[in-house]
Design a protein around this motif. Sequence first.
Motif, mmCIF file in Angstrom:
data_model
loop_
_atom_site.group_PDB
_atom_site.id
_atom_site.type_symbol
_atom_site.label_atom_id
_atom_site.label_comp_id
_atom_site.label_asym_id
_atom_site.label_seq_id
_atom_site.Cartn_x
_atom_site.Cartn_y
_atom_site.Cartn_z
ATOM 1 N N MET A 30 0.434 6.714 20.991
ATOM 2 C CA MET A 30 1.147 7.254 19.832
ATOM 3 C C MET A 30 1.280 6.184 18.758
ATOM 4 O O MET A 30 1.646 5.041 19.039
ATOM 5 N N PHE A 31 0.966 6.554 17.521
ATOM 6 C CA PHE A 31 1.264 5.739 16.347
ATOM 7 C C PHE A 31 2.549 6.282 15.707
ATOM 8 O O PHE A 31 2.722 7.494 15.572
ATOM 9 N N MET A 32 3.421 5.357 15.278
ATOM 10 C CA MET A 32 4.652 5.755 14.595
ATOM 11 C C MET A 32 4.901 4.769 13.464
ATOM 12 O O MET A 32 4.935 3.555 13.695
ATOM 13 N N SER A 33 5.054 5.271 12.229
ATOM 14 C CA SER A 33 5.149 4.350 11.096
ATOM 15 C C SER A 33 6.154 4.815 10.066
ATOM 16 O O SER A 33 6.611 5.956 10.069
ATOM 17 N N HIS A 34 6.485 3.890 9.152
ATOM 18 C CA HIS A 34 7.241 4.289 7.968
ATOM 19 C C HIS A 34 6.280 4.965 6.994
ATOM 20 O O HIS A 34 5.059 4.798 7.110
ATOM 21 N N GLN A 35 6.824 5.710 6.059
ATOM 22 C CA GLN A 35 5.980 6.410 5.098
ATOM 23 C C GLN A 35 5.399 5.392 4.125
ATOM 24 O O GLN A 35 6.122 4.668 3.454
ATOM 25 N N LEU A 36 4.082 5.348 4.034
ATOM 26 C CA LEU A 36 3.403 4.301 3.284
ATOM 27 C C LEU A 36 3.340 4.566 1.791
ATOM 28 O O LEU A 36 3.117 3.653 0.996
ATOM 29 N N ALA A 37 3.519 5.818 1.382
ATOM 30 C CA ALA A 37 3.380 6.170 -0.037
ATOM 31 C C ALA A 37 4.383 7.264 -0.387
ATOM 32 O O ALA A 37 5.177 7.689 0.453
ATOM 33 N N VAL A 45 -6.214 2.805 6.927
ATOM 34 C CA VAL A 45 -7.587 2.566 7.386
ATOM 35 C C VAL A 45 -7.652 2.042 8.819
ATOM 36 O O VAL A 45 -8.418 2.563 9.649
ATOM 37 N N PRO A 46 -6.878 1.005 9.200
ATOM 38 C CA PRO A 46 -6.984 0.521 10.581
ATOM 39 C C PRO A 46 -6.615 1.581 11.611
ATOM 40 O O PRO A 46 -7.265 1.694 12.653
ATOM 41 N N ARG A 74 -9.329 4.194 11.882
ATOM 42 C CA ARG A 74 -10.448 3.631 12.647
ATOM 43 C C ARG A 74 -10.194 3.742 14.151
ATOM 44 O O ARG A 74 -11.052 4.185 14.922
ATOM 45 N N ASP A 75 -8.970 3.352 14.574
ATOM 46 C CA ASP A 75 -8.664 3.366 16.004
ATOM 47 C C ASP A 75 -8.390 4.775 16.518
ATOM 48 O O ASP A 75 -8.658 5.082 17.684
ATOM 49 N N TRP A 76 -7.847 5.630 15.640
ATOM 50 C CA TRP A 76 -7.578 7.018 16.037
ATOM 51 C C TRP A 76 -8.851 7.694 16.540
ATOM 52 O O TRP A 76 -8.826 8.445 17.531
ATOM 53 N N ALA A 77 -9.959 7.413 15.880
ATOM 54 C CA ALA A 77 -11.233 8.032 16.257
ATOM 55 C C ALA A 77 -11.691 7.608 17.646
ATOM 56 O O ALA A 77 -12.508 8.298 18.274
ATOM 57 N N THR A 112 0.054 -2.916 12.024
ATOM 58 C CA THR A 112 -1.349 -2.852 11.598
ATOM 59 C C THR A 112 -2.240 -3.456 12.678
ATOM 60 O O THR A 112 -2.036 -4.595 13.097
ATOM 61 N N THR A 113 -3.222 -2.708 13.130
ATOM 62 C CA THR A 113 -4.083 -3.166 14.219
ATOM 63 C C THR A 113 -5.239 -3.995 13.661
ATOM 64 O O THR A 113 -6.066 -3.508 12.889
ATOM 65 N N GLU A 114 -5.298 -5.246 14.087
ATOM 66 C CA GLU A 114 -6.339 -6.161 13.613
ATOM 67 C C GLU A 114 -7.579 -6.091 14.493
ATOM 68 O O GLU A 114 -8.715 -6.139 14.017
#
Length: 707
Positions: free
Chosen positions: A607-614, A622-623, A626-629, A592-594
Motif C-alpha cells: 500500500m502507498f499512502m501519501s499527502h496530497q501533492l497538488a 512518477v516513482p 513506476r513501482d505500481w506497475a 519517495t522510492t529511489e
Amino acid sequence: MRKAVLLTVTALALGSAAPASASPTLSLARPTGAQPVGITSLYLKDTSRPDPWVETVPYRELMVSLFYPAVSAQGPKKQFMTEAEAQAVFDEAGITGIPASVMTTVHTDAAVDAQPAGHHLPLVVLSPGFKRPRAELTSLAEDLASHGTAVVVVDHTYENVATTFPDGRVTGCAACGSYDDAFWKKLQRGRAADVSFVLDSLTHSKWASLIDASRIGMAGHSVGGASALDAMVGDPRIKAGIDIDGTTDDPLLAPGLDRPFLFLGRADMYTPGTGQESGTWQRDWAQLTGWKRWLVVAGMAHPSFTDIGLVGEQLGLDFGATTPAARGQAITAAYVRAFFDQHLRGQAQPLLDQPSPRYPEVSFAMTSTPYLPAPTGNRPVGSTQVYLKDTSRPDPWVPSVPYRELMVSLFYPAVSAQGPKKQYLTAAESAALLSGSGLDVPPDLLTRLVTNSVAGARPAGSHLPLVVLSPGYTKPRATLSALAEDLASHGYAVALVGHTYENAGQSFPDGRFAGCASCEVPHDSAFWTKVELGRAADVSFVLDSLTRSKKWAPLIDASRIGMAGHSMGGASTLPTMVADPRVLAGIDIDGTTEVPLTPPGLSRPFMFMSHQLAATACAPNVPWERDWAQLTGWRRWAEVAGTQHASFTDVGLVGDQLGVDTGTTTTAARTQEITRTYVNAFFDQHLRGEARPVLDEPGYPEVSFCH
C-alpha cells in the motif's frame, strides 16, 4: 468578551418563552469531595482608591463569599441569590413568566458560618462574568472547598446587575452602558486591583490562618477569566490562573508570564482560528512562557461553565448548548480542580496531560507539554528498548566502526497499564531533534512528552503478528511511537528501528550518543539508494535477532511479519520485501522510492499512502507510478487531503500541539486517526486474514484512492 456578553443575554431572552413550573425544585451540582463545606460573607472596604465606576464614592467596597472545608455540614445553607439580585438578573436578560423568587430557593451545600476545618489551605480566587453576581460560581467554589481548598468568590461592585450589602443596600450596574476597547481594558485591570485588595484583606484578617499565602491561584468566567492574566501580571502572589471562556481584551505584553495558565473555553468560539475571540487567546498564548494548556469543550454555551447555565436549564431556558448543563459543570469542576491540585498542591494530574476518555467533549487545542493520542485498541501497551549489534558487517556510515549497532523500541500488548510510562526521547535526543527547528522551547522538551506505553511491562500473549516500523531520514525512531502504541493496543508486536547515524541523534544504553554521520555525505541519487538498501539490511538483521531471541521469540509469530515506514522508512519497505521474503506485507507512508522495483516485481500485498501533492487529488507521482506497475499482488494507493509530510508522524502532532502553523487544513490528530485506521486495517487483512472494508473504498472524506 463583548460578543460573549451579548450571546449570553440573547440566549437567556430566547429561553424566557419556556415557563417554569409553579414550584420548581432547583439545585446546584453536588460537591464531589469528601469534606463538608462552610461559607461566610465578608464586606471589604478599600479606602486607598475611589470606586472606578461611581465618581462620588471615594472608596472601593466589595462583597466576597469565602468557602472552606468545614467541621460539619450541619446548619443553615447559603442562599443562592436574594430576590432582589434574582429579579435584577431576570430583568437584565428580559426573562418573564418565571418568578424571581425561585432563585432564592435553589439548593446549595455550603453551611453558613460553619466552623472551618484545617489551616494553611491553598486559596483560589474566583471572579464572575460581567453583569453576573458572584453566585454564578457557587457550584465550582463548593466543589473546590469539598476537596480541601479555600475559595473566595468576588462580587465586583457596580459591574454586575445587583450586589447586596450587609446594611441592606443593593447596588446596580453603573458600569453597564457602551462598551469599547478602553472599557474592557479598564474592566480587566480594575478586577485585578480588586483581587489584590481581597488578598491583602484576607491575609491580614482572622482568616489568615486558614490560608497558605504561598499557594494562591485564580480562575474566572468570561471577563473574570480574562482578568486572571491581568491579576497575575500585577500580583506575583497568584501562582497559577485559569481563563474560563473569556476573551482577553487587555493584551499580555512581553516579557509575558512564566507561571502556569489554562485557557478553557467553548469549542465553537475558542478553537484556534475560529475568529476574533480565539485570536485573543492565540496572541496571549505566545506570551505565556511557562506550563500552559488550551482546552476547548464541545457542545457548550457561554453560561454552561456556570450555575446560570445549570439553574437556567432546570428552569427550561435554552442557551443553545448540546452538552447538558450538569455535564458542563462536571467538566469544568474536574479540570479546574485538577489544575489547582497540580500547581498549588504539587500533585501530578494525568487529566491535564492528554485528552481523557472520561471527558470526550474536551479537546486539547494546544499545550506546552506534547502528548501522544491514546491508543484506540482495548489492550494496555508495554515497551522496552533493545540494543542489537551486527558483527557481520561494518557500519555503512562510519568506516572505523567494524559492526552495525542498532537501537530498537519493541511495543507489545501488556498485562497491565500500571507503571511508569516510556520516556519519549533522552535529553540529548530531544536537543538534537529540536536543534534548528526554530521553536522557542526548552531543548529537553521532548523528554517530557506524554506517552501511553508502560516501560518494561510484562507482555500479554504470544505468537503475535509483528510489524516493523522504520522512521524518516534524520528522524529518531520515537517519531512513530503513536502509530506503534496503537498497533500494540490492537494485539500486534511492533519493532520500531533506530537506524544509527541516519537520524539527528541516538542514545545507547551505555550513555554514548551517535549523531547524524550520514548527514555529512552529499545527498545524491547514490546516497538515497544506499540509505534504502542499508535500511533493508537493518530490518533483516532485526528480524533475525528478535526471532532467535530466547526472550522475545515466543512473543512473535515469524510467519506473520509486515513492515511500514514513513518517508525514507516507507521507501525502504519495497527493497526490504524484495530482499526478505519473511516480510509478507508492506506500506510506504509518504516516501519517495529511489530504488526501482524491477521485474518480476512483487506479488505480496503493498500500500502507498501519501499527502496530497497538488491542488487536486492524485497528481502524478512518477516513482510510485513506476513501482505500481511492478506490484502484481493486492495493492492500494491512498492520498490524504489537507496534510503535509510530517502530518503522518509524531512530529506533526507535536507541531500542532505547540501551535506551529504548517499550512495544513487537516489536523495532525485527524491525520493520525486516518493513518492508524488504514495501517491497522491493512495488517489485519494481510497478516490476520480479517477482511477490512475500509480498504475497499475510502472511509474518510479526506482520503482518495488513486489506484
